[in-house]
Design a protein around this motif. Structure first.
Motif, PDB file in Angstrom:
ATOM      1  N   LYS A  13       0.339  44.002  20.115  1.00 36.15           N
ATOM      2  CA  LYS A  13      -0.842  44.031  21.293  1.00 36.15           C
ATOM      3  C   LYS A  13      -1.533  45.351  21.323  1.00 36.15           C
ATOM      4  N   ILE A  14      -2.719  45.060  21.756  1.00 35.51           N
ATOM      5  CA  ILE A  14      -3.695  46.299  22.283  1.00 35.51           C
ATOM      6  C   ILE A  14      -3.644  46.202  23.675  1.00 35.51           C
ATOM      7  N   LEU A  15      -3.087  47.325  24.091  1.00 36.21           N
ATOM      8  CA  LEU A  15      -3.041  47.292  25.642  1.00 36.21           C
ATOM      9  C   LEU A  15      -4.014  48.214  26.321  1.00 36.21           C
ATOM     10  N   SER A  16      -4.768  47.732  27.135  1.00 31.87           N
ATOM     11  CA  SER A  16      -5.900  48.535  27.768  1.00 31.87           C
ATOM     12  C   SER A  16      -5.450  48.929  29.262  1.00 31.87           C
ATOM     13  N   PHE A  17      -5.605  50.056  29.434  1.00 30.27           N
ATOM     14  CA  PHE A  17      -4.959  50.624  30.775  1.00 30.27           C
ATOM     15  C   PHE A  17      -6.274  51.307  31.631  1.00 30.27           C
ATOM     16  N   GLY A  18      -6.438  50.821  33.021  1.00 28.81           N
ATOM     17  CA  GLY A  18      -7.263  51.304  33.672  1.00 28.81           C
ATOM     18  C   GLY A  18      -7.477  50.449  34.737  1.00 28.81           C
ATOM     19  N   ALA A  61      -4.112  42.806  25.623  1.00 22.42           N
ATOM     20  CA  ALA A  61      -3.133  42.898  27.010  1.00 22.42           C
ATOM     21  C   ALA A  61      -3.915  44.094  27.827  1.00 22.42           C
ATOM     22  N   TYR A  62      -3.662  43.684  29.276  1.00 25.41           N
ATOM     23  CA  TYR A  62      -4.293  44.700  29.940  1.00 25.41           C
ATOM     24  C   TYR A  62      -3.465  45.078  31.312  1.00 25.41           C
ATOM     25  N   PHE A  63      -3.312  46.439  31.308  1.00 24.24           N
ATOM     26  CA  PHE A  63      -2.567  46.703  32.596  1.00 24.24           C
ATOM     27  C   PHE A  63      -3.672  47.302  33.716  1.00 24.24           C
ATOM     28  N   THR A  64      -3.400  46.843  35.114  1.00 21.39           N
ATOM     29  CA  THR A  64      -4.198  47.502  36.007  1.00 21.39           C
ATOM     30  C   THR A  64      -3.427  47.220  37.322  1.00 21.39           C
ATOM     31  N   VAL A  65      -3.568  47.705  38.515  1.00 22.15           N
ATOM     32  CA  VAL A  65      -2.953  47.735  39.907  1.00 22.15           C
ATOM     33  C   VAL A  65      -3.696  46.723  40.551  1.00 22.15           C
ATOM     34  N   LEU A  66      -3.443  45.695  41.047  1.00 25.85           N
ATOM     35  CA  LEU A  66      -4.181  44.867  41.994  1.00 25.85           C
ATOM     36  C   LEU A  66      -3.601  44.686  43.322  1.00 25.85           C
ATOM     37  N   PRO A  67      -4.194  44.334  44.616  1.00 26.33           N
ATOM     38  CA  PRO A  67      -3.470  43.694  45.759  1.00 26.33           C
ATOM     39  C   PRO A  67      -2.990  42.426  45.500  1.00 26.33           C
ATOM     40  N   ASN A  68      -1.886  42.073  46.141  1.00 28.23           N
ATOM     41  CA  ASN A  68      -1.422  40.913  45.842  1.00 28.23           C
ATOM     42  C   ASN A  68      -2.066  39.828  46.955  1.00 28.23           C
ATOM     43  N   ASN A  69      -2.974  39.337  46.521  1.00 24.36           N
ATOM     44  CA  ASN A  69      -3.919  38.270  47.369  1.00 24.36           C
ATOM     45  C   ASN A  69      -4.464  37.070  46.330  1.00 24.36           C
ATOM     46  N   GLY A  70      -5.197  36.170  47.336  1.00 23.58           N
ATOM     47  CA  GLY A  70      -5.582  35.174  46.718  1.00 23.58           C
ATOM     48  C   GLY A  70      -7.010  35.462  45.653  1.00 23.58           C
ATOM     49  N   LEU A  71      -7.655  36.457  46.019  1.00 26.27           N
ATOM     50  CA  LEU A  71      -8.898  37.022  45.308  1.00 26.27           C
ATOM     51  C   LEU A  71      -8.407  37.675  44.032  1.00 26.27           C
ATOM     52  N   SER A  72      -7.212  38.305  43.995  1.00 22.75           N
ATOM     53  CA  SER A  72      -6.751  38.862  42.847  1.00 22.75           C
ATOM     54  C   SER A  72      -6.117  37.755  41.968  1.00 22.75           C
ATOM     55  N   ALA A  73      -5.562  36.777  42.541  1.00 17.25           N
ATOM     56  CA  ALA A  73      -4.992  35.523  41.698  1.00 17.25           C
ATOM     57  C   ALA A  73      -6.014  34.748  40.787  1.00 17.25           C
ATOM     58  N   GLN A  74      -7.270  34.839  41.564  1.00 17.26           N
ATOM     59  CA  GLN A  74      -8.480  34.212  40.831  1.00 17.26           C
ATOM     60  C   GLN A  74      -8.955  35.058  39.810  1.00 17.26           C
ATOM     61  N   SER A  88       1.517  42.162  32.576  1.00 16.72           N
ATOM     62  CA  SER A  88       1.856  43.531  32.886  1.00 16.72           C
ATOM     63  C   SER A  88       0.985  43.989  33.971  1.00 16.72           C
ATOM     64  N   ILE A  89       0.229  43.258  34.645  1.00 13.20           N
ATOM     65  CA  ILE A  89      -0.544  43.746  35.944  1.00 13.20           C
ATOM     66  C   ILE A  89       0.577  43.740  36.951  1.00 13.20           C
ATOM     67  N   PHE A  90       0.466  44.852  37.774  1.00 10.53           N
ATOM     68  CA  PHE A  90       1.251  45.312  38.665  1.00 10.53           C
ATOM     69  C   PHE A  90       0.404  45.283  39.952  1.00 10.53           C
ATOM     70  N   TYR A  91       1.470  44.754  41.063  1.00 13.46           N
ATOM     71  CA  TYR A  91       0.571  44.326  42.333  1.00 13.46           C
ATOM     72  C   TYR A  91       1.050  45.541  43.457  1.00 13.46           C
ATOM     73  N   GLY A  92       0.217  46.050  44.156  1.00 11.97           N
ATOM     74  CA  GLY A  92       0.511  47.153  44.775  1.00 11.97           C
ATOM     75  C   GLY A  92      -0.408  47.071  46.188  1.00 11.97           C
ATOM     76  N   ALA A 120      -5.954  49.486  45.062  1.00 11.64           N
ATOM     77  CA  ALA A 120      -4.376  49.715  44.644  1.00 11.64           C
ATOM     78  C   ALA A 120      -4.248  50.463  43.439  1.00 11.64           C
ATOM     79  N   PHE A 121      -5.124  50.370  42.626  1.00  8.96           N
ATOM     80  CA  PHE A 121      -4.958  51.241  41.316  1.00  8.96           C
ATOM     81  C   PHE A 121      -5.080  52.686  41.816  1.00  8.96           C
ATOM     82  N   ALA A 122      -5.729  53.497  42.746  1.00 10.68           N
ATOM     83  CA  ALA A 122      -5.873  54.769  43.107  1.00 10.68           C
ATOM     84  C   ALA A 122      -4.661  55.125  43.783  1.00 10.68           C
ATOM     85  N   ASN A 123      -4.047  54.066  44.507  1.00 13.70           N
ATOM     86  CA  ASN A 123      -2.638  54.272  45.133  1.00 13.70           C
ATOM     87  C   ASN A 123      -1.290  54.581  44.245  1.00 13.70           C
TER      88      ASN A 123
END
Length: 345
Positions: A13-18, A61-74, A88-92, A120-123
């Protein structure tokens, strides 16, 4: 498989991080205040790359950090439906980052307003992510200079993942995006970027970004000529110096986009295997949107190397893809391989 890829036998896979960002687009006249409509797009430089690759049938593939909420899920569901591996998306803790960009403008001056503090990513902090797990099945890792511009912790995370990817013999690419409205945490690009670039196999940007971030000088009067030959000569010189300073680097790409009133001139160059290739010149009177063309060029480079195309073909495909993005009203391309090849000059 391209010589740029280290994992010859089983390309993964090509994994993009940001950071995933929502782009909010008020019109220049302020009509959004009376219509109660504010257009938005889901984007972020690295997500734009991941989206293009998925569209072009490259395992993305894509790695980022998102809050664990309904908007992120959508949002994640929408990305998955585009064929992007989001596992691989992380929730924080934090929120989704935003930026406001006046419709039709590029990422410069007062047209751009960032609202991404405490996202969430900046944190994200070093030592939190299990990179060995995230990097399983990955043969190419992509990031941009926007990430280490966010804060000192994210710069440290970038170094952490680059070290992990390098140990796994993963090909690494970087886009030298310079954002003057970032880099506000007491460090300059010159204090951060050289340490990260030493891990990179492919460096993409332009001669001015290389000067700003890697201290590779640009001839001071280059703009006075306005000649393509002079710009390309400078691109070759910059490319050679990057490779000399960073021995792991196997390819350097440069873009040139000049905006004169409504007229756009666009061309690029690629230096690899001691050969310098420049693209056709593309011109347009009017364009739709200025966001994401560089990301599309980056995706085109990855697509070309991943599919073992010849360098001259890679640079022409990537350039046509980037130019076509100027007519797409979105952060990421919706142009297919067939449409891009048809547009190639």
């Amino acid at each position: 498989m391209s010589a740029l890829l280290n994992n010859y036998t089983h390309p993964g896979k090509i994994l993009s991080f940001g950071e995933l960002l929502l782009r909010i687009c008020p019109d220049a006249e302020g009509e959004w205040l009376s219509t109660n409509q504010l257009p938005f797009y889901v984007g972020g430089a690295e997500l734009n790359v991941a989206t293009a690759l998925a569209l072009w049938d490259v395992p993305s593939a894509y790695f980022t950090v998102l809050p664990n909420n309904g908007l992120s899920a959508q949002i994640v569901n929408a990305l998955t439906n585009k064929g992007i591996d989001t596992s691989s998306i992380f929730y924080g803790d934090g929120r989704i980052g935003l930026y406001f960009l006046t419709a039709g403008q590029d990422l410069k001056h007062d047209a751009l307003i960032y609202d991404r503090a405490n996202s969430a990513f900046a944190n994200l902090k070093p030592g939190v992510i299990d990179w060995d797990k995230v990097l399983q099945g990955v043969s190419w890792f992509h990031f941009s200079a926007i990430c280490p511009a966010i804060n000192n912790d994210i710069a440290a995370v970038c170094l952490e993942v680059l070290e992990a990817a390098s140990k796994r013999n993963i090909t690494i690419s970087v886009d030298l995006n310079y954002r003057s409205k970032l880099w506000k945490y007491g460090k300059s690009p010159l204090e951060i970027m050289p340490e990260l670039i030493k891990y990179c196999d492919l460096v993409m940007g332009n001669v001015w970004a290389a000067e700003m971030m890697l201290s590779i000088p640009v001839f001071p009067d280059i703009h006075e000529s306005g000649q393509k030959s002079i710009y390309l000569k400078e691109a070759l010189k910059t490319s050679e110096q990057i490779m000399a300073q960073y021995p792991k680097c196997k390819a350097v790409a440069n873009t040139f986009r000049f905006d004169a009133s409504n007229d756009i001139t666009y061309y690029t160059a690629l230096y690899t295997n001691n050969e310098f290739h420049s693209s056709s010149v593309y011109e347009a009177k009017y364009i739709t949107d200025k966001v994401g063309s560089g990301d599309c060029f980056m995706a085109g480079l990855i697509y070309g190397f991943y599919n073992n195309l010849e360098p001259a073909e890679i640079v022409e495909f990537a350039t046509a893809a980037a130019f076509e993005q100027l007519f797409v009203k979105s952060d990421a391309t919706d142009k297919t391989i067939a449409e891009i090849k048809k547009a190639m000059q």
